[in-house]
Design a protein around this motif. Sequence first.
Motif, mmCIF file in Angstrom:
data_model
loop_
_atom_site.group_PDB
_atom_site.id
_atom_site.type_symbol
_atom_site.label_atom_id
_atom_site.label_comp_id
_atom_site.label_asym_id
_atom_site.label_seq_id
_atom_site.Cartn_x
_atom_site.Cartn_y
_atom_site.Cartn_z
ATOM 1 N N ILE A 193 -73.748 -0.044 57.412
ATOM 2 C CA ILE A 193 -73.138 -0.295 58.730
ATOM 3 C C ILE A 193 -71.786 0.387 58.874
ATOM 4 C CG2 ILE A 193 -74.326 -2.510 58.922
ATOM 5 C CD1 ILE A 193 -71.702 -3.888 58.299
ATOM 6 N N VAL A 194 -71.221 0.910 57.784
ATOM 7 C CA VAL A 194 -69.954 1.638 57.873
ATOM 8 C C VAL A 194 -70.177 3.066 57.388
ATOM 9 C CG1 VAL A 194 -68.441 -0.348 57.649
ATOM 10 C CG2 VAL A 194 -69.258 0.775 55.595
ATOM 11 N N GLN A 195 -69.575 3.983 58.108
ATOM 12 C CA GLN A 195 -69.617 5.394 57.773
ATOM 13 C C GLN A 195 -68.219 5.970 57.978
ATOM 14 O OE1 GLN A 195 -72.253 6.879 56.482
ATOM 15 N NE2 GLN A 195 -73.661 5.139 56.781
ATOM 16 N N PRO A 196 -67.901 7.095 57.349
ATOM 17 C CA PRO A 196 -66.598 7.719 57.616
ATOM 18 C C PRO A 196 -66.380 7.912 59.104
ATOM 19 C CG PRO A 196 -67.651 8.778 55.744
ATOM 20 C CD PRO A 196 -68.660 7.807 56.303
ATOM 21 N N GLY A 197 -65.249 7.430 59.593
ATOM 22 C CA GLY A 197 -64.946 7.467 61.008
ATOM 23 C C GLY A 197 -65.125 6.136 61.700
ATOM 24 N N SER A 198 -65.836 5.181 61.071
ATOM 25 C CA SER A 198 -65.994 3.848 61.656
ATOM 26 C C SER A 198 -64.654 3.130 61.684
ATOM 27 C CB SER A 198 -67.005 3.031 60.856
ATOM 28 O OG SER A 198 -68.264 3.669 60.804
ATOM 29 N N VAL A 199 -64.471 2.264 62.667
ATOM 30 C CA VAL A 199 -63.220 1.509 62.816
ATOM 31 C C VAL A 199 -63.484 0.046 62.471
ATOM 32 C CG1 VAL A 199 -61.398 0.788 64.396
ATOM 33 C CG2 VAL A 199 -62.376 3.084 64.589
ATOM 34 N N VAL A 200 -62.652 -0.504 61.594
ATOM 35 C CA VAL A 200 -62.718 -1.907 61.210
ATOM 36 C C VAL A 200 -61.393 -2.563 61.568
ATOM 37 C CG1 VAL A 200 -64.357 -1.474 59.357
ATOM 38 C CG2 VAL A 200 -61.909 -1.424 58.862
ATOM 39 N N THR A 201 -61.391 -3.883 61.624
ATOM 40 C CA THR A 201 -60.175 -4.638 61.933
ATOM 41 C C THR A 201 -59.647 -5.282 60.650
ATOM 42 O OG1 THR A 201 -60.949 -5.103 64.166
ATOM 43 C CG2 THR A 201 -59.169 -6.481 63.314
ATOM 44 N N VAL A 202 -58.387 -5.016 60.351
ATOM 45 C CA VAL A 202 -57.757 -5.537 59.143
ATOM 46 C C VAL A 202 -56.743 -6.596 59.537
ATOM 47 C CG1 VAL A 202 -56.356 -4.975 57.122
ATOM 48 C CG2 VAL A 202 -58.080 -3.361 57.934
ATOM 49 N N GLN A 203 -56.849 -7.777 58.934
ATOM 50 C CA GLN A 203 -55.900 -8.865 59.185
ATOM 51 C C GLN A 203 -55.092 -9.106 57.926
ATOM 52 O OE1 GLN A 203 -57.236 -12.504 61.197
ATOM 53 N NE2 GLN A 203 -56.138 -13.706 59.663
ATOM 54 N N LEU A 204 -53.755 -9.077 58.082
ATOM 55 C CA LEU A 204 -52.837 -9.287 56.970
ATOM 56 C C LEU A 204 -52.098 -10.600 57.172
ATOM 57 C CD1 LEU A 204 -51.384 -5.674 56.775
ATOM 58 C CD2 LEU A 204 -53.215 -6.641 55.393
ATOM 59 N N ALA A 205 -51.722 -11.212 56.061
ATOM 60 C CA ALA A 205 -51.044 -12.501 56.131
ATOM 61 C C ALA A 205 -49.697 -12.350 56.814
ATOM 62 C CB ALA A 205 -50.866 -13.080 54.719
ATOM 63 N N GLY A 206 -49.311 -13.374 57.538
ATOM 64 C CA GLY A 206 -48.031 -13.390 58.238
ATOM 65 C C GLY A 206 -48.000 -14.538 59.214
ATOM 66 N N PRO A 244 -46.992 -14.770 63.107
ATOM 67 C CA PRO A 244 -48.458 -14.865 63.093
ATOM 68 C C PRO A 244 -49.083 -13.751 62.255
ATOM 69 C CG PRO A 244 -47.725 -13.808 65.095
ATOM 70 C CD PRO A 244 -46.466 -14.200 64.350
ATOM 71 N N PRO A 245 -50.400 -13.877 61.929
ATOM 72 C CA PRO A 245 -51.064 -12.823 61.157
ATOM 73 C C PRO A 245 -51.016 -11.485 61.906
ATOM 74 C CG PRO A 245 -52.402 -14.810 61.223
ATOM 75 C CD PRO A 245 -51.287 -15.015 62.203
ATOM 76 N N ARG A 246 -50.926 -10.409 61.142
ATOM 77 C CA ARG A 246 -50.878 -9.073 61.724
ATOM 78 C C ARG A 246 -52.273 -8.441 61.656
ATOM 79 N NH1 ARG A 246 -46.900 -9.451 58.087
ATOM 80 N NH2 ARG A 246 -47.884 -7.968 56.674
ATOM 81 N N ARG A 247 -52.700 -7.841 62.754
ATOM 82 C CA ARG A 247 -54.007 -7.192 62.824
ATOM 83 C C ARG A 247 -53.828 -5.712 63.155
ATOM 84 N NH1 ARG A 247 -55.146 -12.284 65.069
ATOM 85 N NH2 ARG A 247 -56.846 -13.396 64.021
ATOM 86 N N TYR A 248 -54.569 -4.862 62.440
ATOM 87 C CA TYR A 248 -54.501 -3.433 62.657
ATOM 88 C C TYR A 248 -55.920 -2.850 62.655
ATOM 89 C CZ TYR A 248 -49.624 -4.052 61.180
ATOM 90 O OH TYR A 248 -48.326 -4.475 61.051
ATOM 91 N N PRO A 249 -56.153 -1.863 63.508
ATOM 92 C CA PRO A 249 -57.417 -1.118 63.379
ATOM 93 C C PRO A 249 -57.285 -0.105 62.243
ATOM 94 C CG PRO A 249 -56.133 -0.266 65.212
ATOM 95 C CD PRO A 249 -55.365 -1.442 64.679
ATOM 96 N N ALA A 250 -58.301 0.006 61.441
ATOM 97 C CA ALA A 250 -58.284 0.940 60.315
ATOM 98 C C ALA A 250 -59.537 1.805 60.371
ATOM 99 C CB ALA A 250 -58.209 0.196 58.989
ATOM 100 N N THR A 251 -59.370 3.061 60.003
ATOM 101 C CA THR A 251 -60.474 4.019 60.064
ATOM 102 C C THR A 251 -61.054 4.233 58.672
ATOM 103 O OG1 THR A 251 -59.394 5.157 61.906
ATOM 104 C CG2 THR A 251 -61.154 6.335 60.772
ATOM 105 N N VAL A 252 -62.364 4.067 58.550
ATOM 106 C CA VAL A 252 -63.030 4.270 57.264
ATOM 107 C C VAL A 252 -62.971 5.753 56.909
ATOM 108 C CG1 VAL A 252 -65.233 4.120 56.036
ATOM 109 C CG2 VAL A 252 -64.540 2.290 57.606
#
Length: 354
Positions: free
Chosen positions: A212-225, A227-235
């Motif tokens: 379901i993931v390939q190079p170029g796919s976008v996932v959502t990354v949540q980091l502790a904080g 409030p929690p910090r969310r970033y889009p990340a590219t595979v």
Amino acid sequence: MRFFTSAPLLLASATLVLLASCQTKTDEKGGKDAKKNAGPALVDVLVARPSAVSDSLEANGAVVANDYVELHPEVNGRLTYLNVNEGRHVSKGAIIARINDADLQANLQKTRALLQVSRLSQERLEKLLKVQGVNQADYDLAVSQVRSNEADAAYTQAMLAKTVIRAPFTGVLGLRQVSPGAYVTPTTIIATLQADTKLKVDFTLPEANGAIVQPGSVVTVQLAGNPPRRYPATVVAQESQVNQTTRNLTVRAQLPPGAQASPGAFAKVSVSTGAARRSVLLPTNAIMPGDQSDQVVLVKNGKALMKDVRTGDRQSDQIAVISGLAAGDSVVTNGVLFTQPGKPVKVRRAAAKQ
């Protein structure tokens, strides 16, 4: 032997027993009246409106630096210079430490002196060879000696270069592990260096979900904080083989520039499966976990009704109900703990979920 009991004592005992019996009946009557007069539980409800919710997987990961290295010396010796500004940025090529090189400097001077003598000898024999004053073998031996001395000088210069530890790239220094004057070997860690300009996230997916993931796919990354910090990340890449022990596949994603994270930090990664299904999003406090299935409380004809549901994707404050609810169902969101099956409830506030 005879016992005598006075009449006043018997009368007092009978009076106490009668009073206690009356008090017990009064308490029982009061308790029944209290239960009878207890009002319906006050609840807040949400009117279910199924909608298309994108299904996703959650995976655990860790933030990693784009470049990371442990700074080791390449030769043995005593530290004569140490410049480790803990937690500070350093530029590529900056000198971190120096090792005592007095013996190598002396050896280099000796080699250069021998090289100078051998070159003079070669020049003299070259002139004699032209007039046939010396044979070719003697001249070739002189040339070989020059090349040997040049190699010795180059080797000593390479060893001198190894006595200087430089930053291999621009990054942030870690904590200092040695002190000036310490004797170090190639196994000694002086400090760590990591590049913080490009951060990545490594996470694992089950083997069955690796496609379901390939190079170029976008996932959502949540980091502790807070409030929690969310970033889009590219595979950017994934491991070429599955781990034989865990049967998981490691995937690497690139965080956007400016993402506030520390290498090694825990990350929760949400990966969209690309599929969407009709679901109802409810607050997590509306769901009552059970052994067999999860349950919610519905309001039907003014009374509480327990309903088994099947849940899906869970977020920080919401959960998707895949089945068990129909459009228009009134789901209790606040006051769940005060409801009882079949007992009347009073709706304090109602809202519709789109």
